[in-house]
Design an enzyme around this catalytic site. Structure first.
Site, mmCIF file in Angstrom:
data_model
loop_
_atom_site.group_PDB
_atom_site.id
_atom_site.type_symbol
_atom_site.label_atom_id
_atom_site.label_comp_id
_atom_site.label_asym_id
_atom_site.label_seq_id
_atom_site.Cartn_x
_atom_site.Cartn_y
_atom_site.Cartn_z
ATOM 1 N N GLU A 249 0.835 -1.198 0.000
ATOM 2 C CA GLU A 249 0.000 0.000 0.000
ATOM 3 C C GLU A 249 0.871 1.249 0.000
ATOM 4 O OE1 GLU A 249 -2.957 -0.216 3.004
ATOM 5 O OE2 GLU A 249 -4.064 1.523 2.260
ATOM 6 N N GLU A 376 1.163 9.532 12.993
ATOM 7 C CA GLU A 376 1.781 9.201 14.285
ATOM 8 C C GLU A 376 2.400 7.812 14.232
ATOM 9 O OE1 GLU A 376 -1.269 10.580 13.915
ATOM 10 O OE2 GLU A 376 -0.678 12.578 14.578
#
Ligand SMILES: Cc1cc2nc3c(=O)[nH]c(=O)nc-3n(C[C@H](O)[C@H](O)[C@H](O)COP(=O)(O)OP(=O)(O)OC[C@H]3O[C@@H](n4cnc5c(N)ncnc54)[C@H](O)[C@@H]3O)c2cc1C
Lengths: 394, 366
Positions: A249, A376
């Protein structure tokens, strides 16, 4: 490091451009989802996937044996560059073609490859991805959906809830992660399986996204079944299978994203100058700082994408550059769109062209720092690669 | 190539040596300079044109810059390697003979400021210098040239001058009547500067280069050397920032508070991840820009400016994060982080490419 494409890649590009010039319909060039319903978008994207397939241009990185083009890194770069240059829509099955297919090729049986790959590439069967759940987002190993083997019927019975399933309402199949057993660790006992969407146990409830359009869904699974021959890879060891899928991905899409960013940044600047009172040649002698920053950011992303491609072409490992480039792209692209809409002033909030298109892009861009591992989470990965100590219980 | 340059520089420039030079009156050490100039390392541009293991200039220039930045060299190595030598190589018979002892006992003073107008769109900045040309090609100069690195210790000034429609490089001995250098300390203790004040100084035609040996006009030669200099500065920023990242990772791993290494706190981890990410981003754009320059790509000036602005901001931000992650230690003289921080501030200010420079270029090309 050599960033140039080989003569063979340039020759390939020329053939592809020739085909695109002849076959890509005018109304699909510089395609924008804005102003169409998602039903219409899906129709266009599916038709485009079919057209590519019919012309023999689908599956750029699939091996030729599976009906793909078997492109090397450099040809793949040229391929992506040309699609972005003409602003073609994204083929409907691109998520499955880019993420699921390599996983089936690596872990699947001969029967699975023959059964699932051809209709995927032809866009005869559409796919969705059922990984995330209410309690399993960044912490994917927190997933609770179960799949219980029923050897009598030769099926798994799947129960649980999936969330954020993009395009689920149009899909014929879903690749699902579910617990098939208990392991001593959270990552154990998970399996990846292929589940038909059209069955009574699958209840698809669309969720509206930030743009108001329903593109992702909740899936409620109640004794939904998957054939036991449709598990991909070893039963109970789906965690490594899923991680392999997700690694697809991040990488290859970067060049597309980089080029799109560069192209939109150029267009955005044109649109902005078009709003200046006396047209582009009037008194203003410099582009605003925020737009210069966007110009630079777009080039940084482009340079990172080309560096990654050059490394890949040399057979070198990309490592944590994948996370770094995702951060630089997603956050830089968001900054650009938000600065552009702000630079438009009051016009930027109005519902007329071209402003509404930019608002739509800005809203959509917010997803880039969430899916495929949030910003994050990427920073956690980068920090770990630097050798920083693990977080304690504090 | 880089590892031998790195070990040469670390042998030549010690921490205490650096401090001594910075705190000396002249801010310059002639014997260090002679070691650098005599080593052959400053002339990498020449190596890359005929050597085979060295990558093409200015890609190799970025790599050189990285080592200069790590070592933090208290001498004008970036200007000499990135700008002056590449220009002199294009001018046959102008200036010193170029060999292994060029510039030994002969520190050159170089300024690129006037030439920035060549790549920076918009009106040239008002200069403090008037230039008159006589029929025989002699230049007559009056006025002042500010912020010339190490000018007080140099013997010769190499000055790009605009002659209206054309450009020239003038070679001006500094120990002649009519030339005065007024030293100024800068924020960077490793970079003393001087204002060179000239009063009716004439430069004979033999010391004025107006074309390259192959006939190319000086404007093009200077613009090419400027691009390579800015890329060497990018390299300097990248190498320096990489070193500070390494120092920071080492520090937060051994420093404990609340019973755990401070590097295990996510707030610091994310800040340090951003340092690393911006360094890799800078490395990517600088090498891509250098590659475009080496290829003679038409957009290369715009890429070089983009890269310079990005690398310059990256360098400053990485220094600031490094200081923050070191706590009170980062604020001390002894930790030495301040030397790099000051060099980052200096490089951004002196001969800096501002965001608005690129803004004007983009406006003009729209
Ligand atoms: C447009 C879109 C399409 C999607 N399509 C699909 C799909 O088709 N199939 C599918 O399976 N999933 C899909 N997803 C889901 C996506 O993978 C998740 O949204 C993503 O993994 C984040 O999970 P979450 O939304 O539960 O956020 P959470 O994990 O709940 O995160 C909330 C906040 O906490 C932060 N956080 C979490 N953990 C940490 C940590 N360890 N350290 C620091 N901060 C942390 C996050 O960064 C975030 O800011 C899609 C998401 C979007 C936005």
């Amino acid at each position: 490091m050599d960033f140039a494409l080989s003569p063979a890649a340039e020759k390939f590009r020329a053939r592809f451009v020739e085909w695109l010039d002849a076959e890509l319909p005018e109304e699909w060039r510089n395609y924008s989802m804005h102003g169409s319903t998602f039903d219409e978008v899906v129709e266009v994207r599916r038709a485009w996937g079919r057209l590519l397939h019919a012309g023999g241009w689908a599956g750029p990185s699939w091996p030729v044996a599976h009906g793909g083009l078997g492109l090397g890194t450099e040809e793949l770069t040229a391929y992506c560059e040309e699609l972005v240059r003409c602003g073609a829509p994204e083929p409907m099955n691109s998520n499955a073609i880019g993420i699921l297919a390599p996983t089936i090729m690596k872990y699947g049986t001969v029967e699975q490859k023959e059964r699932f790959l051809p209709p995927m590439l032809a866009h005869d069967e559409l796919w969705c991805q059922g990984f995330s759940e209410p309690a399993a987002g960044s912490d994917l190993a927190g997933l609770a959906t179960t799949a219980t083997h029923d050897p009598g019927d030769g099926v798994y019975r799947i129960n649980g809830q999936k969330l954020w399933t993009s395009r689920g309402q149009y899909a014929d199949w879903c690749y699902v992660l579910a617990r098939t057993g208990q392991g001593s660790k959270r990552h154990e006992g998970i399996s990846m399986m292929l589940m038909p969407m059209h069955q009574p146990g699958v209840d698809v409830r669309p969720l509206r996204n930030i743009t108001g359009s329903s593109e992702f869904n909740e899936l409620f699974l109640t004794d939904a079944t998957a054939q036991d021959c449709d598990v991909i890879g070893p039963v109970g060891d789906g965690w490594q299978v899923a991680n392999f899928a997700l690694s697809n991905e991040r990488g290859p899409r970067l060049i597309e994203r980089a080029l799109t960013f560069k192209q939109e940044q150029t267009k955005g600047l044109e649109d902005l100058m078009g709003t200046w009172d006396d047209g582009p040649s009037a008194g203003v002698d410099a582009v605003p700082d925020s737009m210069v920053a966007a110009h630079i950011d777009a080039r940084v992303v482009d340079a990172m994408a080309h560096r990654i491609l050059a490394l890949t072409a040399e057979g070198a490992s990309v490592g944590v550059l994948a996370s770094m480039s995702k951060l630089i792209w997603s956050e830089g692209y968001q900054r650009f769109l938000s600065a552009l809409v702000e630079a438009f002033g009051a016009d930027g909030a109005s519902d007329v062209a071209p402003f509404a298109v930019w608002q739509d892009r800005l809203l959509r861009s917010r997803a880039g720092t969430i899916y495929g591992g949030t910003s994050e989470v990427q920073r956690n990965i980068i920090a770990k690669s630097l050798g920083l100590p693990a977080s304690g219980p504090r | 190539m880089r590892s031998s340059l790195r070990s040469f520089l670390s042998r030549t420039i010690t921490e205490s040596g650096y401090e001594q030079i910075c705190s000396s009156d002249s801010g310059f050490d002639g014997s260090l300079w002679n070691q650098l100039a005599g080593s052959g390392w400053l002339d990498v541009a020449a190596m890359s044109s005929d050597g085979d293991e060295v990558s093409a200039w200015p890609i190799s220039g970025v790599h050189m810059g990285e080592e200069f930045g790590r070592a933090l060299v208290p001498a004008p190595v970036e200007l000499v390697t990135g700008f002056l030598l590449p220009v002199l190589h294009r001018l046959a018979g102008f200036g010193p003979v170029l060999d292994d002892s060029t510039f030994v006992d002969d520190l050159p003073a170089v300024t690129i400021e006037p030439a920035l107008a060549l790549i920076r769109a918009g009106a040239p900045r008002p200069g403090g210098l008037t230039v008159d040309t006589t029929a025989d090609g002699t230049l007559s100069l009056s006025g002042s040239v500010p912020s010339v690195q190490f000018a007080a210790s140099a013997r010769t000034l190499y000055l790009p001058v605009s002659l209206g429609a054309t450009w020239a490089l003038a070679r001006i001995p500094l120990d002649q009547a009519g030339v005065a250098t007024v030293s100024t300390r800068s924020i960077d203790p490793g970079r003393t500067c001087a204002t060179v004040v000239v009063t009716d100084v004439s430069v004979p035609a033999a010391d004025v280069a107006t074309t390259a040996a192959d006939g190319e006009p000086m404007a093009a030669v200077l613009a090419e050397a400027l691009r390579s200099y800015l890329l060497v500065l990018d390299g300097k920023a990248i190498g320096a920032a990489q070193l500070l990242l390494e120092k920071t990772v080492a520090y937060v791993t051994q420093r404990t508070q609340f019973g755990v290494p401070v590097g295990s706190f996510q707030a610091l981890k994310h800040r340090i991840a951003d340092m690393a990410t911006s360094i890799e981003a800078a490395r990517s754009i600088a090498s891509y820009a250098a590659w475009q320059v080496a290829q003679g790509h038409q957009d290369s000036t715009e890429m070089v400016l983009s890269s310079r602005i990005f690398c310059s901001e990256m360098y400053r931000n990485v220094c600031e994060s490094a200081i923050q992650c070191h706590g009170g230690m980062g604020f001390t003289w002894e930790q030495r982080l301040h030397y790099w921080y000051k060099s980052a501030l200096f490089d951004a200010a002196v001969d800096g490419i501002a965001v608005e420079d690129l803004g004007r270029l983009l406006r003009k090309s729209a």
